[in-house]
Structures are given as structure tokens and as C-alpha cells.
Design an enzyme around this catalytic site. Sequence first.
Site, PDB file in Angstrom:
ATOM      1  N   CYS A 166      37.974 -20.096 -82.077  1.00 43.34           N
ATOM      2  CA  CYS A 166      37.873 -20.069 -80.620  1.00 43.34           C
ATOM      3  C   CYS A 166      37.231 -21.381 -80.176  1.00 43.34           C
ATOM      4  CB  CYS A 166      37.046 -18.869 -80.175  1.00 43.34           C
ATOM      5  SG  CYS A 166      36.870 -18.721 -78.391  1.00 43.34           S
ATOM      6  N   CYS A 180      31.196 -12.806 -67.202  1.00 44.16           N
ATOM      7  CA  CYS A 180      31.236 -13.779 -68.296  1.00 44.16           C
ATOM      8  C   CYS A 180      29.948 -14.590 -68.334  1.00 44.16           C
ATOM      9  CB  CYS A 180      32.437 -14.703 -68.117  1.00 44.16           C
ATOM     10  SG  CYS A 180      32.594 -15.956 -69.414  1.00 44.16           S
ATOM     11  N   CYS A 183      33.109 -16.373 -63.210  1.00 42.37           N
ATOM     12  CA  CYS A 183      33.541 -14.982 -63.386  1.00 42.37           C
ATOM     13  C   CYS A 183      32.282 -14.144 -63.643  1.00 42.37           C
ATOM     14  CB  CYS A 183      34.516 -14.859 -64.547  1.00 42.37           C
ATOM     15  SG  CYS A 183      36.062 -15.769 -64.282  1.00 42.37           S
ATOM     16  N   GLU A 185      29.872 -24.651 -77.775  1.00 45.17           N
ATOM     17  CA  GLU A 185      29.932 -23.653 -78.842  1.00 45.17           C
ATOM     18  C   GLU A 185      31.369 -23.429 -79.288  1.00 45.17           C
ATOM     19  OE1 GLU A 185      25.899 -21.090 -77.934  1.00 45.17           O
ATOM     20  OE2 GLU A 185      27.790 -20.307 -77.169  1.00 45.17           O
ATOM     21  N   CYS A 194      33.626 -12.364 -77.090  1.00 44.75           N
ATOM     22  CA  CYS A 194      34.337 -12.778 -75.883  1.00 44.75           C
ATOM     23  C   CYS A 194      33.425 -12.659 -74.660  1.00 44.75           C
ATOM     24  CB  CYS A 194      35.571 -11.896 -75.707  1.00 44.75           C
ATOM     25  SG  CYS A 194      36.575 -12.325 -74.277  1.00 44.75           S
ATOM     26  N   CYS A 250      31.349 -24.226 -67.238  1.00 45.64           N
ATOM     27  CA  CYS A 250      32.538 -23.682 -66.587  1.00 45.64           C
ATOM     28  C   CYS A 250      32.307 -23.666 -65.085  1.00 45.64           C
ATOM     29  CB  CYS A 250      32.826 -22.267 -67.090  1.00 45.64           C
ATOM     30  SG  CYS A 250      34.421 -21.602 -66.535  1.00 45.64           S
TER      31      CYS A 250
END
Length: 407
Positions: free
Chosen positions: A131, A145, A142, A118, A377, A138
Site C-alpha cells: 500500500c 479517515c 474524509c 507511511e 485502511c 491529504c
Amino acid sequence: MNLSVAEAALPAAEPVMRRPSLAGRTRAGLDEALAEIGVPGKERRMRVDQLWNWIYHYGVRDFQEMTTIGKGLRAQLAEHFTLDLPEVTAEQVSTDGTRKWLLRMAPTGPRDRGAEIECVYIPEVDRGTLCVSSQVGCTLTCTFCHTGTQRLVRNLTTEEIVTQLMVARERLGDFPNRAAPDGAFVPNDGGRFVSNIVFMGMGEPLYNFDGVRDAIAVISDDQGLSLGRRRITVSTSGVVPQIEALGAQMGTMLAISLHAVRDELRNELVPLNKKYPIKDLLEACRNYPGLSNAKRITFEYVMLKGVNDSDAEARELVRLLKGIPAKINLIPFNPWPGTRYECSDWERIERFSEIVFKAGYASPVRTPRGRDILAACGQLKSETEKLSARARLMLEQDEAETTAAAH
């Protein structure tokens, strides 16, 4: 997204291996392509410069448009290569104008269906920020997230990073003398094309150091895409050994995903902290090459209700950053399905910001953008898990068949 074995085992058409694309390549990569088709060494530097200008400045998608290159070489290039960009498989538009593109990359092998990532464009009055992602998935997990709930599939290549900007420019009509595609959003106020890039999409950029470094070299080259390094920000969760190299080799702006002032809490929010604790991270920041009041580090701090938003934590944040030219970016938590966190109340965020501001630090509160399309975010998460699950199952089947044949 979890797949049942039955669903994952559904037959899929074999991908058609396409001619490789020259879009996104470095100068060295273009030189290698020309060498492959027999262009003499003494001629290649000139041809690389020509290709560079056509691909990155003008954004052409057809070798026949490259009128400064002879017809014979154009035909050779078209026979062996393309100028294809990643496929836009979905485009979502937020009520605030933010746009999120789901991009499918070209297959890298016979078992690859094409990874999906994305990319988000955020239009503002004085800038347009893109962005970009550096990995498929990932590895950092976290807890606040959404991307961290998706397993790491692989690093993106240099070409796959660069072409995210190229897709955005094409979708926005931002290449000179090129018409935007049907349905594209074309800014008409002169100030909302892509002017800034943040490596804050999917993935940890410093775990794909070489790919990100080489992509930034292409993006910042003033003969092509021409985005200055001061307009490029690389955000890291704190890969301490690579921070100095980031400044020395890339020269971009640096952002740190901090989010906590105590190791105990940061270990939970950002598990990488167990390997590189706050003290070591801030020491690396103090030694960041080129650090100055004109080149401050941005510390990102997501505001989690009852977790990290007290007055005491605001004062400790100020104490920790003493002596570091810094800006503290307060980020209202953006919810996503299944999260256990809530966003701090607005009054609490304002109080936290006031303490930081009175200590002498700029402490803007980032306006949430694209929340309604999960483009804000911490909300990015592609559909690649479905693809990778199927690919993993097929690979497991291949391995089983190979083992059986061997016996």
C-alpha cells in the site's frame, strides 16, 4: 499533532544537501542525468538501458556493481549521483505479519527536513500487497479517515513513489542476487513477496496525476520492476474529471471510495462529493476505459455502525451499481484515536454482504490487517506535521526578516 510555538522554534541542524539519487527516475530522467555529466547523445540510450536494468531489476546500491558499464563512467556517476532510497526511520510489525514503514524522503531544498510518509506491506498466502502513498498528508478531510486529519504538505515526486516499492523489495530480500539487510523479513514460501500494489496510502492519487502516472510507467516496465498494470490498483475518492484519463493513460485497475449511497451522507463522509456527486461519479465509472467483467471496478464501502450499514442502504447500493462490472469491498471500520465512528457489528456486516451477494455482486469483507500498529485502511498518518510546522515557522521568520530589511 499540534506544536507549541516554543517547541516548533527549537533550533534544528541545517540539512546537508546530498548528491541527487537516480533511484526512482524515469528513462527520461536517467537520460537527463547522463546528459548532465557529458555522455554523448548517441550513447545515452544504451547507457539508460544498462542503468535501468541494474537499478530496477537487480536493485544495486553501488555504481561499482554495474559491471557492464566502464569504470570511467561508473566513477563519473558516483561523483555526481547516488542510488540512495528513502530512509526507513521506523518499522512496525503487526501480530498478523503486516509491516508499516515510516520513510523519510531526501530534502528537496535548504529548508526541507525531509518529508515523512507511511508505506504498508500486507503478506497473504497467495500474494503480497504493498500500500503506497501518493502525497504527504491529504487535502480531502474524509471524516472517517485518520490520514484526512493531517493537512496536505505536498505531492510526492515520481521518484518518491517508485522508491517505496524499491524499499519494500530491499527489506524483503526481493531483488535477485542481493542479500536482505540485517533484521529484514524474508518470505520463505515463495509466494509472499510484493506481487500487487494499491494506491491506498496517504493522499488522493488523482490530485497527483502526473507523478502517479509516471511512477506506474516505471513500476510496470517489464525490463525492471515488472509489475503488470492489472496488479496495480489506483483508489480515488472520486475526482471525476481524471477518471477517464486514469484508464486511458495508466490502464490500471480502479477502486472507488464510495462509502455512502446518498449524497447527503456522502457529503459528510467524503466532502469531495459536494463537488462531484454520486450520479456524476458513477457515470464516470460506467465510461471507464477497458471496463469489463474481466476488469471490474472495486467499490470500497467502510462499515460504520448506525451510519451507512442498514439493509435499505445495501439494496440502494445494488441499485446504484446496476450495469457496472463491479466488486464491492466491505471494509470493517478501523478505529483511530479521536474518531467519533464505530465499526458495524459483525452480524450487521454479514447481513449487508448477504444482500449484495444475492444481487449478483462479489462482496468480500476485507479482513482488518495491521490494526494494532495503525496500519489498516484509513489509519495512516505520518509525523510530517511536526516537520512541516517547524518549516512553516522558519519560513514565516525568513519572510518577516526580509520585510524588515526592505524597510
